[in-house]
Design a protein around this motif. Structure first.
Motif, mmCIF file in Angstrom:
data_model
loop_
_atom_site.group_PDB
_atom_site.id
_atom_site.type_symbol
_atom_site.label_atom_id
_atom_site.label_comp_id
_atom_site.label_asym_id
_atom_site.label_seq_id
_atom_site.Cartn_x
_atom_site.Cartn_y
_atom_site.Cartn_z
ATOM 1 N N GLU A 131 -10.694 -10.031 -22.679
ATOM 2 C CA GLU A 131 -12.074 -10.042 -22.191
ATOM 3 C C GLU A 131 -12.175 -10.557 -20.761
ATOM 4 O OE1 GLU A 131 -15.298 -10.894 -25.123
ATOM 5 O OE2 GLU A 131 -13.641 -11.702 -26.311
ATOM 6 N N VAL A 132 -11.187 -10.162 -19.957
ATOM 7 C CA VAL A 132 -11.296 -10.385 -18.519
ATOM 8 C C VAL A 132 -12.111 -9.241 -17.929
ATOM 9 C CG1 VAL A 132 -9.075 -11.570 -18.414
ATOM 10 C CG2 VAL A 132 -9.169 -9.106 -18.006
ATOM 11 N N GLU A 133 -12.513 -9.366 -16.684
ATOM 12 C CA GLU A 133 -13.124 -8.258 -15.966
ATOM 13 C C GLU A 133 -12.067 -7.737 -14.999
ATOM 14 O OE1 GLU A 133 -15.951 -6.983 -16.886
ATOM 15 O OE2 GLU A 133 -16.136 -8.605 -18.356
ATOM 16 N N ALA A 134 -11.496 -6.589 -15.338
ATOM 17 C CA ALA A 134 -10.353 -6.057 -14.597
ATOM 18 C C ALA A 134 -10.794 -4.919 -13.681
ATOM 19 C CB ALA A 134 -9.291 -5.572 -15.563
ATOM 20 N N TYR A 135 -10.455 -5.029 -12.408
ATOM 21 C CA TYR A 135 -10.771 -4.024 -11.405
ATOM 22 C C TYR A 135 -9.479 -3.311 -11.031
ATOM 23 C CZ TYR A 135 -15.267 -6.290 -11.278
ATOM 24 O OH TYR A 135 -16.497 -6.791 -11.642
ATOM 25 N N ILE A 136 -9.412 -2.018 -11.344
ATOM 26 C CA ILE A 136 -8.173 -1.265 -11.276
ATOM 27 C C ILE A 136 -8.197 -0.314 -10.093
ATOM 28 C CG2 ILE A 136 -6.560 0.170 -12.553
ATOM 29 C CD1 ILE A 136 -7.244 -2.546 -13.903
ATOM 30 N N GLY A 137 -7.313 -0.530 -9.132
ATOM 31 C CA GLY A 137 -7.197 0.355 -7.991
ATOM 32 C C GLY A 137 -6.338 1.564 -8.301
ATOM 33 N N THR A 138 -6.322 2.526 -7.395
ATOM 34 C CA THR A 138 -5.505 3.731 -7.540
ATOM 35 C C THR A 138 -4.615 3.889 -6.313
ATOM 36 O OG1 THR A 138 -7.382 5.010 -6.674
ATOM 37 C CG2 THR A 138 -7.091 4.971 -9.074
ATOM 38 N N CYS A 139 -3.517 4.606 -6.493
ATOM 39 C CA CYS A 139 -2.456 4.728 -5.484
ATOM 40 C C CYS A 139 -3.000 5.083 -4.091
ATOM 41 C CB CYS A 139 -1.464 5.791 -5.946
ATOM 42 S SG CYS A 139 -0.099 6.078 -4.813
ATOM 43 N N ILE A 140 -2.623 4.283 -3.088
ATOM 44 C CA ILE A 140 -3.024 4.519 -1.699
ATOM 45 C C ILE A 140 -1.893 5.230 -0.963
ATOM 46 C CG2 ILE A 140 -3.679 3.439 0.489
ATOM 47 C CD1 ILE A 140 -4.822 1.112 -1.113
ATOM 48 N N LYS A 141 -2.223 6.317 -0.283
ATOM 49 C CA LYS A 141 -1.201 7.116 0.410
ATOM 50 C C LYS A 141 -0.927 6.549 1.806
ATOM 51 C CE LYS A 141 -3.745 10.699 -0.498
ATOM 52 N NZ LYS A 141 -4.335 12.052 -0.637
ATOM 53 N N ALA A 142 -0.333 5.382 1.854
ATOM 54 C CA ALA A 142 -0.094 4.732 3.145
ATOM 55 C C ALA A 142 1.305 4.992 3.683
ATOM 56 C CB ALA A 142 -0.313 3.227 3.021
ATOM 57 N N TYR A 143 2.253 5.240 2.788
ATOM 58 C CA TYR A 143 3.658 5.183 3.190
ATOM 59 C C TYR A 143 4.337 6.538 3.291
ATOM 60 C CZ TYR A 143 2.711 0.586 1.074
ATOM 61 O OH TYR A 143 2.165 -0.617 0.706
ATOM 62 N N SER A 144 3.658 7.619 2.945
ATOM 63 C CA SER A 144 4.333 8.903 2.824
ATOM 64 C C SER A 144 4.940 9.376 4.135
ATOM 65 C CB SER A 144 3.368 9.956 2.275
ATOM 66 O OG SER A 144 2.236 10.104 3.118
ATOM 67 N N GLY A 145 4.268 9.085 5.270
ATOM 68 C CA GLY A 145 4.799 9.499 6.558
ATOM 69 C C GLY A 145 6.130 8.853 6.858
ATOM 70 N N TRP A 146 6.244 7.564 6.540
ATOM 71 C CA TRP A 146 7.499 6.852 6.781
ATOM 72 C C TRP A 146 8.614 7.432 5.918
ATOM 73 C CZ3 TRP A 146 11.244 4.239 4.179
ATOM 74 C CH2 TRP A 146 12.102 3.415 4.925
ATOM 75 N N TYR A 147 8.331 7.663 4.633
ATOM 76 C CA TYR A 147 9.358 8.191 3.740
ATOM 77 C C TYR A 147 9.739 9.617 4.125
ATOM 78 C CZ TYR A 147 9.379 4.222 0.583
ATOM 79 O OH TYR A 147 9.545 2.965 0.066
ATOM 80 N N SER A 148 8.809 10.391 4.613
ATOM 81 C CA SER A 148 9.107 11.739 5.062
ATOM 82 C C SER A 148 10.040 11.710 6.271
ATOM 83 C CB SER A 148 7.810 12.470 5.423
ATOM 84 O OG SER A 148 8.084 13.744 5.955
ATOM 85 N N LYS A 149 9.791 10.803 7.183
ATOM 86 C CA LYS A 149 10.584 10.721 8.410
ATOM 87 C C LYS A 149 11.949 10.096 8.175
ATOM 88 C CE LYS A 149 10.488 8.737 13.078
ATOM 89 N NZ LYS A 149 9.698 7.937 14.051
ATOM 90 N N ASN A 150 12.015 9.080 7.329
ATOM 91 C CA ASN A 150 13.238 8.286 7.219
ATOM 92 C C ASN A 150 14.076 8.546 5.968
ATOM 93 O OD1 ASN A 150 13.006 6.219 9.577
ATOM 94 N ND2 ASN A 150 10.979 6.233 8.627
ATOM 95 N N SER A 151 13.464 9.162 4.947
ATOM 96 C CA SER A 151 14.203 9.338 3.695
ATOM 97 C C SER A 151 14.245 10.779 3.206
ATOM 98 C CB SER A 151 13.588 8.451 2.601
ATOM 99 O OG SER A 151 13.660 7.087 2.979
ATOM 100 N N GLY A 152 13.715 11.701 3.991
ATOM 101 C CA GLY A 152 13.816 13.103 3.641
ATOM 102 C C GLY A 152 12.862 13.580 2.572
ATOM 103 N N PHE A 153 11.857 12.788 2.240
ATOM 104 C CA PHE A 153 10.867 13.208 1.253
ATOM 105 C C PHE A 153 9.924 14.244 1.880
ATOM 106 C CE2 PHE A 153 12.352 9.296 -0.492
ATOM 107 C CZ PHE A 153 12.081 9.309 -1.851
ATOM 108 N N ASP A 154 9.449 15.167 1.059
ATOM 109 C CA ASP A 154 8.414 16.097 1.497
ATOM 110 C C ASP A 154 7.080 15.353 1.438
ATOM 111 O OD1 ASP A 154 6.154 18.076 0.895
ATOM 112 O OD2 ASP A 154 7.776 19.425 1.489
ATOM 113 N N GLN A 155 6.431 15.177 2.597
ATOM 114 C CA GLN A 155 5.240 14.342 2.651
ATOM 115 C C GLN A 155 4.117 14.892 1.786
ATOM 116 O OE1 GLN A 155 3.939 13.246 6.570
ATOM 117 N NE2 GLN A 155 2.157 12.121 5.832
#
Length: 222
Positions: A131-155
């Motif tokens: 019975e807590v009051e839980a506030y649930i966030g959703t995935c933020i697309k902050a890092y995709s550019g870095w992973y695309s540039k440095n790790s070969g991921f398709d952004q």
């Protein structure tokens, strides 16, 4: 008046509990408990205490126990056991933001979506029963550019993975018929401009962290 504690679930740096103190007494010492990945930990700012969880704590004049661990997903040791192992008190506030590491895992292993949904249900059920009051966030697309540039991921595919996990989060909340689990749709509402990102292009800077803090605070019924 019962002291209200705020618990931020996002992925975490563990703090050692004194062996002479119970877990419950340790938890009750803080107004805010933070769980999460590097974003919750405070990465991207010169002083991690300018991270969004710390910003919220200061603005609410509450102490904070930040247990965020960078690089983790919700099923790893720093997150799921910490959440399920906590005996929350009725009336506490929980903030939980599934991180970008989960979308990276989903990108590499599509079967992770089913595990992700199952873990969310375990977490939501635990919080609802407390019975807590839980506030649930959703995935933020902050890092995709870095992973695309440095790790070969398709952004585009990586962003799509983040969107898919955000949609799973929305569906799990909507179908759960919960009374104490509240959606804070950071995926749909939060993006960062160039001047809100750290020079590493991996994490938001102070301005970006402030944007997250402002959004969560706008959704909290306090």
């Amino acid at each position: 008046m019962t002291k209200i504690s705020f618990i931020f679930i996002f992925f975490c740096l563990g703090l050692t509990i004194n062996s002479s103190a119970s877990a419950d007494s340790f938890q009750s010492e803080f107004g805010i408990h933070a769980y999460g990945d590097s974003l919750t930990y405070g990465s991207g700012v010169t002083d991690r205490h300018e991270g969004f969880a710390f910003q919220i704590a200061r603005r609410l004049d509450l102490t904070i126990n930040n247990q965020a661990i960078g690089g983790t997903t919700i099923e790893q040791w720093g997150q799921l056991p910490s959440i399920l192992g906590t005996s929350f008190n009725k009336g506490q506030i929980v903030i939980f933001l599934p991180g970008f590491n989960d979308s990276r895992t989903f990108y590499q292993d599509p079967s992770y979506s089913a595990r992700f949904a199952g873990i969310l249900k375990r977490i939501f059920d635990h919080l609802e029963s407390a019975e807590v009051e839980a506030y649930i966030g959703t995935c933020i697309k902050a890092y995709s550019g870095w992973y695309s540039k440095n790790s070969g991921f398709d952004q585009a595919l990586l962003d799509g993975s983040c969107d898919n996990l955000a949609q799973i989060t929305r569906i799990m909340i909507a179908k759960g018929n919960y009374h104490h689990i509240h959606l804070v749709d950071t995926n749909a509402s939060i993006s960062f401009t160039a001047n809100e990102m750290n020079s590493d292009l991996l994490h938001p800077n102070e301005l970006g962290h402030k944007k997250i803090a402002d959004f969560f605070l706008s959704k909290m019924k306090i």
